[in-house]
Design a protein around this motif. Structure first.
Motif, PDB file in Angstrom:
ATOM      1  N   GLN A   1    -124.848  38.700  71.781  1.00  0.00           N
ATOM      2  CA  GLN A   1    -123.753  39.246  72.584  1.00  0.00           C
ATOM      3  C   GLN A   1    -124.170  39.253  74.046  1.00  0.00           C
ATOM      4  O   GLN A   1    -125.232  39.733  74.406  1.00  0.00           O
ATOM      5  N   ASN A  27    -127.433  34.490  75.044  1.00  0.00           N
ATOM      6  CA  ASN A  27    -127.843  33.092  75.173  1.00  0.00           C
ATOM      7  C   ASN A  27    -127.354  32.517  76.507  1.00  0.00           C
ATOM      8  O   ASN A  27    -126.530  31.611  76.549  1.00  0.00           O
ATOM      9  N   LEU A 102    -124.336  30.048  75.466  1.00  0.00           N
ATOM     10  CA  LEU A 102    -124.081  29.408  74.178  1.00  0.00           C
ATOM     11  C   LEU A 102    -123.331  30.381  73.276  1.00  0.00           C
ATOM     12  O   LEU A 102    -123.747  31.534  73.094  1.00  0.00           O
ATOM     13  N   ASN A 103    -122.267  29.916  72.718  1.00  0.00           N
ATOM     14  CA  ASN A 103    -121.443  30.731  71.833  1.00  0.00           C
ATOM     15  C   ASN A 103    -121.219  29.937  70.555  1.00  0.00           C
ATOM     16  O   ASN A 103    -120.409  29.010  70.520  1.00  0.00           O
ATOM     17  N   ARG A 104    -121.978  30.291  69.522  1.00  0.00           N
ATOM     18  CA  ARG A 104    -121.869  29.616  68.218  1.00  0.00           C
ATOM     19  C   ARG A 104    -122.048  28.117  68.375  1.00  0.00           C
ATOM     20  O   ARG A 104    -121.289  27.321  67.798  1.00  0.00           O
ATOM     21  N   GLY A 105    -123.022  27.735  69.204  1.00  0.00           N
ATOM     22  CA  GLY A 105    -123.357  26.330  69.363  1.00  0.00           C
ATOM     23  C   GLY A 105    -122.568  25.615  70.438  1.00  0.00           C
ATOM     24  O   GLY A 105    -122.837  24.438  70.719  1.00  0.00           O
ATOM     25  N   TYR A 106    -121.597  26.280  71.043  1.00  0.00           N
ATOM     26  CA  TYR A 106    -120.796  25.666  72.090  1.00  0.00           C
ATOM     27  C   TYR A 106    -121.103  26.332  73.427  1.00  0.00           C
ATOM     28  O   TYR A 106    -121.473  27.493  73.483  1.00  0.00           O
ATOM     29  N   ASP A 108    -119.961  28.120  76.547  1.00  0.00           N
ATOM     30  CA  ASP A 108    -118.833  28.965  76.903  1.00  0.00           C
ATOM     31  C   ASP A 108    -119.076  29.542  78.303  1.00  0.00           C
ATOM     32  O   ASP A 108    -120.190  29.467  78.837  1.00  0.00           O
TER      33      ASP A 108
END
Length: 123
Positions: A1, A27, A102-106, A108
């Motif tokens: 988060q 991240n 990084l947000n779930r691999g993407y 952002d």
């Protein structure tokens, strides 16, 4: 988060100095733009200093020459160095940042605010 956590506020005498810190956690890939705002009792929140990236900074007239905004990209941390403090600088100070992360691999990007830290300038 992703979040911003501020520290460094407190009570200081007129003419004194404080350094506020604002650490971004999560991240984090980069701090794109950042700023510091303050809100005194009964007043609207106002911009104190901003760094729009690329070395461009701007300050409120009331703090020019006394406050300095800076960052440590390796630590994902922003700073506000405050010198020659005056009683009228008393306020809750908030940091804000435009962060890439990084947000779930993407990749952002979003704006975040810190929780605020109290600065009181008084003898």
């Amino acid at each position: 988060q992703v979040q911003l956590v501020e520290s460094g506020g407190g009570l200081v005498q007129p003419g004194g100095s404080l350094r506020l810190s604002c650490a971004a956690s999560g991240n984090i890939l980069s701090i794109n733009a950042m700023g510091w705002y303050r809100q005194a009792p009964g007043k609207q929140r106002e911009l104190v200093a901003k760094d729009t990236g690329g070395g461009s900074t701007d300050y409120a007239d009331s703090v020019k020459g006394r406050f300095t905004i800076s960052r440590d990209n390796a630590k994902n941390t922003m700073y506000l160095e405050m010198n020659s403090l005056k009683p009228e600088d008393t306020a809750v100070y908030y940091c804000t940042a435009d962060l890439s992360f990084l947000n779930r691999g993407y990749i952002d990007r979003n704006d975040y605010w810190g929780q605020g830290t109290q600065v009181t300038v008084s003898s």
